[in-house]
Enzyme design. Sequence first.
Site, PDB file in Angstrom:
ATOM      1  N   CYS A  79     -33.473  -3.296 100.451  1.00 18.16           N
ATOM      2  CA  CYS A  79     -32.645  -2.447 100.913  1.00 18.16           C
ATOM      3  C   CYS A  79     -31.233  -2.657 100.357  1.00 18.16           C
ATOM      4  O   CYS A  79     -30.534  -3.552 100.201  1.00 18.16           O
ATOM      5  CB  CYS A  79     -32.358  -3.138 102.490  1.00 18.16           C
ATOM      6  SG  CYS A  79     -31.420  -2.179 103.621  1.00 18.16           S
ATOM      7  N   HIS A 153     -40.400   5.821  97.331  1.00 20.33           N
ATOM      8  CA  HIS A 153     -39.636   7.186  97.524  1.00 20.33           C
ATOM      9  C   HIS A 153     -40.040   8.326  97.097  1.00 20.33           C
ATOM     10  O   HIS A 153     -40.740   8.269  96.099  1.00 20.33           O
ATOM     11  CB  HIS A 153     -37.964   6.817  97.116  1.00 20.33           C
ATOM     12  CG  HIS A 153     -37.356   5.947  97.333  1.00 20.33           C
ATOM     13  ND1 HIS A 153     -36.505   6.068  98.751  1.00 20.33           N
ATOM     14  CD2 HIS A 153     -37.252   4.630  97.301  1.00 20.33           C
ATOM     15  CE1 HIS A 153     -35.695   4.694  98.897  1.00 20.33           C
ATOM     16  NE2 HIS A 153     -36.371   3.769  98.053  1.00 20.33           N
ATOM     17  N   GLU A 201     -36.281   7.125 106.651  1.00 19.69           N
ATOM     18  CA  GLU A 201     -36.947   5.977 106.111  1.00 19.69           C
ATOM     19  C   GLU A 201     -38.183   5.377 106.664  1.00 19.69           C
ATOM     20  O   GLU A 201     -38.216   5.216 107.932  1.00 19.69           O
ATOM     21  CB  GLU A 201     -35.525   4.780 106.349  1.00 19.69           C
ATOM     22  CG  GLU A 201     -34.467   4.898 105.395  1.00 19.69           C
ATOM     23  CD  GLU A 201     -33.702   3.610 105.597  1.00 19.69           C
ATOM     24  OE1 GLU A 201     -34.387   2.550 105.658  1.00 19.69           O
ATOM     25  OE2 GLU A 201     -32.582   3.694 105.645  1.00 19.69           O
ATOM     26  N   CYS A 210     -29.173   5.544 102.999  1.00 15.03           N
ATOM     27  CA  CYS A 210     -30.359   4.800 102.602  1.00 15.03           C
ATOM     28  C   CYS A 210     -29.842   4.469 101.190  1.00 15.03           C
ATOM     29  O   CYS A 210     -29.815   5.322 100.151  1.00 15.03           O
ATOM     30  CB  CYS A 210     -31.545   5.360 102.561  1.00 15.03           C
ATOM     31  SG  CYS A 210     -32.955   4.513 101.915  1.00 15.03           S
ATOM     32  N   GLY A 213     -32.598   4.944  98.607  1.00 15.40           N
ATOM     33  CA  GLY A 213     -32.801   6.262  98.525  1.00 15.40           C
ATOM     34  C   GLY A 213     -31.888   7.092  97.768  1.00 15.40           C
ATOM     35  O   GLY A 213     -32.256   8.001  97.045  1.00 15.40           O
TER      36      GLY A 213
HETATM   37  N1  LIG Z   1     -36.814   1.449 104.873  1.00 18.40           N
HETATM   38  C1  LIG Z   1     -37.066   0.976 103.405  1.00 18.40           C
HETATM   39  C2  LIG Z   1     -36.079  -0.234 103.270  1.00 18.40           C
HETATM   40  C3  LIG Z   1     -34.645  -0.150 103.647  1.00 18.40           C
HETATM   41  C4  LIG Z   1     -34.273   0.842 102.602  1.00 18.40           C
HETATM   42  C5  LIG Z   1     -32.549   1.202 103.156  1.00 18.40           C
HETATM   43  N2  LIG Z   1     -31.936   0.891 104.190  1.00 18.40           N
HETATM   44  C6  LIG Z   1     -31.723   0.987 101.844  1.00 18.40           C
HETATM   45  O1  LIG Z   1     -30.501   1.041 101.972  1.00 18.40           O
HETATM   46  O2  LIG Z   1     -32.273   0.944 100.818  1.00 18.40           O
HETATM   47  C7  LIG Z   1     -38.399   0.794 102.997  1.00 18.40           C
HETATM   48  O3  LIG Z   1     -39.175   0.327 104.330  1.00 18.40           O
HETATM   49  O4  LIG Z   1     -38.662   0.701 101.954  1.00 18.40           O
END
Ligand SMILES: N[C@H](CCC[C@H](N)C(=O)O)C(=O)O
Length: 268
Positions: A79, A153, A201, A210, A213
């Site tokens: 994250c 992604h 997400e 994100c 992201g």
């Molecule tokens: N939902 C993402 C994890 C959190 C990513 C996001 N909150 C960030 O800041 O990178 C996943 O399941 O791969």
Amino acid sequence: MPDYPFLKGHGTENDFVLLPDHDGSVHGDLSPDEMAQRVRALCDRRAGIGGDGVLRVVREDGGWFMDYRNSDGSVSEMCGNGIRVFARHLVDEGLVDGSAPIPVGTRDGLKTLTVDGDLITADMGTPRVLGETTVAVPGHAWVARHVDMGNPHAVAFVDSLDDAGHLLDPPEHDPATYPEGVNVEFVVRRGDRHVAMRVHERGSGETRSCGTGACAAMVAAAVADGLGPGSAYRVDVPGGTLTVTWTEDDRVLLTGPAVIVARGTTSL
Ligand SMILES: N[C@H](CCC[C@H](N)C(=O)O)C(=O)O
């Protein structure tokens, strides 16, 4: 259930509940299902504290480990916004020297963070730029670029961010490409090395930002622009702005704010 401590923080309005649990004595004995249930309760924006995810702060092998969970209770490898908030917490609590690089363990390996005033930079490691795939929402379908930032992604370039619609459900995607689900970024160009994005997400739904992201969006844009390592982009997200740098030695650096906004105790 006795009360236990929590903090609340965010990075460009991607918000998290932090759970200090250095020796694992508070949450470490929960079963996976019990922990997922606790995460869902903590992230509930009406009956809980509210958040896009949970950052459990664990001492491991003499260092610090970020145990990240999405708001639906699912576990993710990494994250990017969360790890900056995690580092801010470590510095604020005097648990690390903020004037030196800060190593943090994750399920995607060791990351290093550096603090420069209000901004924190996370070395996100080497991006994996993979093939093309497709994503779709009601009424629209796009070719997307598969990028792996330690988590999966799909980056789609769209004419307007409105084309992504309400994003109430996960965009359609190829289950063979993404057997564990996928984070989907919708990206528009804003100028030279400047993009804007919305994101749905995996495990959290549409969020205001994100970090992984934004890195995936930058890498996909750079490749589409005929660029690559040795470039940097501004990435606007609904919750603010991030800077993503793809270094000459093929590492991605994510720079942005990270703040702690509250602390307290809960028995959720
Ligand atoms: N939902 C993402 C994890 C959190 C990513 C996001 N909150 C960030 O800041 O990178 C996943 O399941 O791969």
